[in-house]
Structures are given as structure tokens and as C-alpha cells.
Design an enzyme around this catalytic site. Sequence first.
Site, mmCIF file in Angstrom:
data_model
loop_
_atom_site.group_PDB
_atom_site.id
_atom_site.type_symbol
_atom_site.label_atom_id
_atom_site.label_comp_id
_atom_site.label_asym_id
_atom_site.label_seq_id
_atom_site.Cartn_x
_atom_site.Cartn_y
_atom_site.Cartn_z
ATOM 1 N N THR A 73 0.799 -1.237 0.000
ATOM 2 C CA THR A 73 0.000 0.000 0.000
ATOM 3 C C THR A 73 0.828 1.283 0.000
ATOM 4 O OG1 THR A 73 -0.154 0.009 2.416
ATOM 5 C CG2 THR A 73 -1.882 -1.174 1.206
ATOM 6 N N ASP A 83 0.297 -5.527 3.242
ATOM 7 C CA ASP A 83 1.408 -4.833 3.886
ATOM 8 C C ASP A 83 1.236 -3.324 3.788
ATOM 9 O OD1 ASP A 83 4.321 -4.992 4.950
ATOM 10 O OD2 ASP A 83 4.435 -3.574 3.288
ATOM 11 N N TYR A 108 3.597 5.584 5.366
ATOM 12 C CA TYR A 108 2.873 5.791 4.110
ATOM 13 C C TYR A 108 1.743 6.806 4.329
ATOM 14 C CZ TYR A 108 5.145 1.380 2.705
ATOM 15 O OH TYR A 108 6.051 0.378 2.420
ATOM 16 N N GLN A 146 11.976 -7.711 5.037
ATOM 17 C CA GLN A 146 11.375 -7.102 3.843
ATOM 18 C C GLN A 146 12.429 -6.250 3.132
ATOM 19 O OE1 GLN A 146 7.759 -4.041 2.675
ATOM 20 N NE2 GLN A 146 7.436 -5.424 4.405
ATOM 21 N N ARG A 204 9.192 9.339 -7.827
ATOM 22 C CA ARG A 204 9.961 8.942 -9.001
ATOM 23 C C ARG A 204 10.401 10.131 -9.848
ATOM 24 N NH1 ARG A 204 5.818 4.504 -11.253
ATOM 25 N NH2 ARG A 204 4.427 6.205 -10.604
ATOM 26 N N GLY A 222 1.931 -3.511 -5.519
ATOM 27 C CA GLY A 222 0.939 -2.479 -5.253
ATOM 28 C C GLY A 222 0.026 -2.292 -6.447
#
Length: 324
Positions: A20, A51, A56, A175, A227, A279
Site C-alpha cells: 500500500t 502490507d 505511508y 522485507q 519517481r 501495489g
Amino acid sequence: MRTTILGRSGLEVSRIAFGTWQLGGQWGAFDEDTAIAAIRHARELDVTLFDTAQAYGSGQSEALLGKALSHELKNDRDSVVIATKGGTKPRSERARDSRREWLTKGVDDSLRLLGVDHIDLYQIHWPDSLTPAADVAETLQGFVDAGKIRHAGVSNYNAAQLADFDETRPVETLQPPYHLFRRGIETDPLPYAREHNIGVLAYSPLASGLLTGTLTADTVFEESDWRSRSSAFLGENLRHNLEIVDKLAAFAAERGISVSQLAIAWTLAQPGIHTAIVGARKPHNIEQSTAAADVDLTPEDLAEITRIIADAIQVGGASPEGIA
């Protein structure tokens, strides 16, 4: 959906996990109702592992996940495995903070935002060099003893950091970032994880979109999308790796699958990888990804993929301190 036992945690989970990060605001704008529909569709496709993280959107993703899975969380709690992460303070002077006080606030906030009385897997999001590993491990064990969490893991740790943690309490899961353009974990810490039966949840198997087949050299990202500031998605780095993606897409098409399915299947085929976190913000995207769990790559396939990516530019990603 194929399942696996997540290492020494003993948790049985789907080989595809729903991540997420993309629902926290760091990937540009999205429609909440469509995102909830994507989560619901993942559950319909027998995804059992979801997850998220405190970082986030400062809990935004946790709240959205809790809303989307409210029926299961209230009526059939054991049908889903909820994993979240804590121990970071983005945009603060101390971006990594695994002190007891901050972790305690984090786990309590996560419980409230998710709408649950326990978290199945709680992970330290990034290693904190200023807090002794023994203190972190003891804090997480305290959460287990209190019934707040069932299992404890870490994210983005190297082998030495895993070993330090293990001296006080077993690390049950790890992870790390892992995809065709980011293979550093193959030397450290994946061998340690395999040796100690640590469950590995690989994140970003699609290289944050590079391996979806939907990007071009002219793709422009929203300013709020991390990004837009990453070297992996700019200039010659992007152009070069997209040429490799085109070759991978042609190879995938010969096998009747998409390049994204090939990339996910490759990740799942690597020794020591238990599940891949993908995702999605739209239902059809998660449907494509979950199908990758049923793709079996032969040794010849894997060798050809290795040949195709031989001159790929290895890329980094986001961290609490910034963008690589």
C-alpha cells in the site's frame, strides 16, 4: 493463489502480497474508491497478506487498508494477515527512530488506524544505528507479550544488523527491495535469511513501475511522485533500462505472459523469497499481478532472463533520508 509458510514466523500467506505504499500520497494523486476496490479485488483473488506502514502518508495507507478490509477484520480476522511497519519519521531531524517511545506510539496508532486489536506482523521499517539492536528487539518482544502484535520482523536490514537483532530475539521476517534491476540482496542479506529460515517479503518486484511495460522515455511523473526525483526514472538511466524491458517483454510474450508477470515470477523463483509485495490502485492491475504466482519459469527461462539483463543499470530507491 499459491501459499507459502513465511519462514520461522510460521505464518501461512499468499505468495503475492498487496502493498500500500502507493496509497500514501508519495506516488501522486489517486481515487480512494478505486483503490479500495483494488484491495477488495485482491481479497477476492485469495490474497491473504496485506502490507502497509506508519510512514505511508503518516497513517493514510493504514486507515485506507482498514476501511477496505473492515468486514474481514471484524468478522473473520484470521482470514487475512496484516503487516505494517514503524520506526521512521519522514522529513524530521531523526528520520529513523526505533526508540521504545516512538515505536510504542507507532504501534498504538497503527492498531487504531487499522481498526484491529492485534497486528499479525510488525516490522521495523529501516534500521536505526542510534538505537541498540537489543533495545529494539526487547521493545518488539514487549509488544508480543502485550498481545499488540503476533510476530516481529524488519525491513531494509543487512546481514550484520539481522545478526545483532537475533542475539536478543529471533528476526522472523525480512522485507528487502528486490527486482531485476536491484539485486544487491543476493550477496547480503539473502544468504543469511536463507540460513536462518527468515521469511522474506520482497518489495518493489516491478521496480516501482519500470518493469510494468507501461513507461516510456517520455513519461512525466507528478511532482508529488517520488519517481520524479529518482535517477532511475530520468535521462539515460531510464532509456537504457526501458530498452531491456522491451527485450524482456518480447521474451514474456513468447510464453503468453506480460513483462510484469515475468518480473514477479522471476522474483518468486529466487531461492529464499517467500512472497512478492505488489501495489495497485486499480482492480485490473492486481489481477494481472496475482496471476504471476502461477507462472513457473524453467531453468532455461531463468538463464535467458539473466542474459537479457546482463547490462542493466542497477537502480536505487527511496529511503527516509531521500531519493537515490
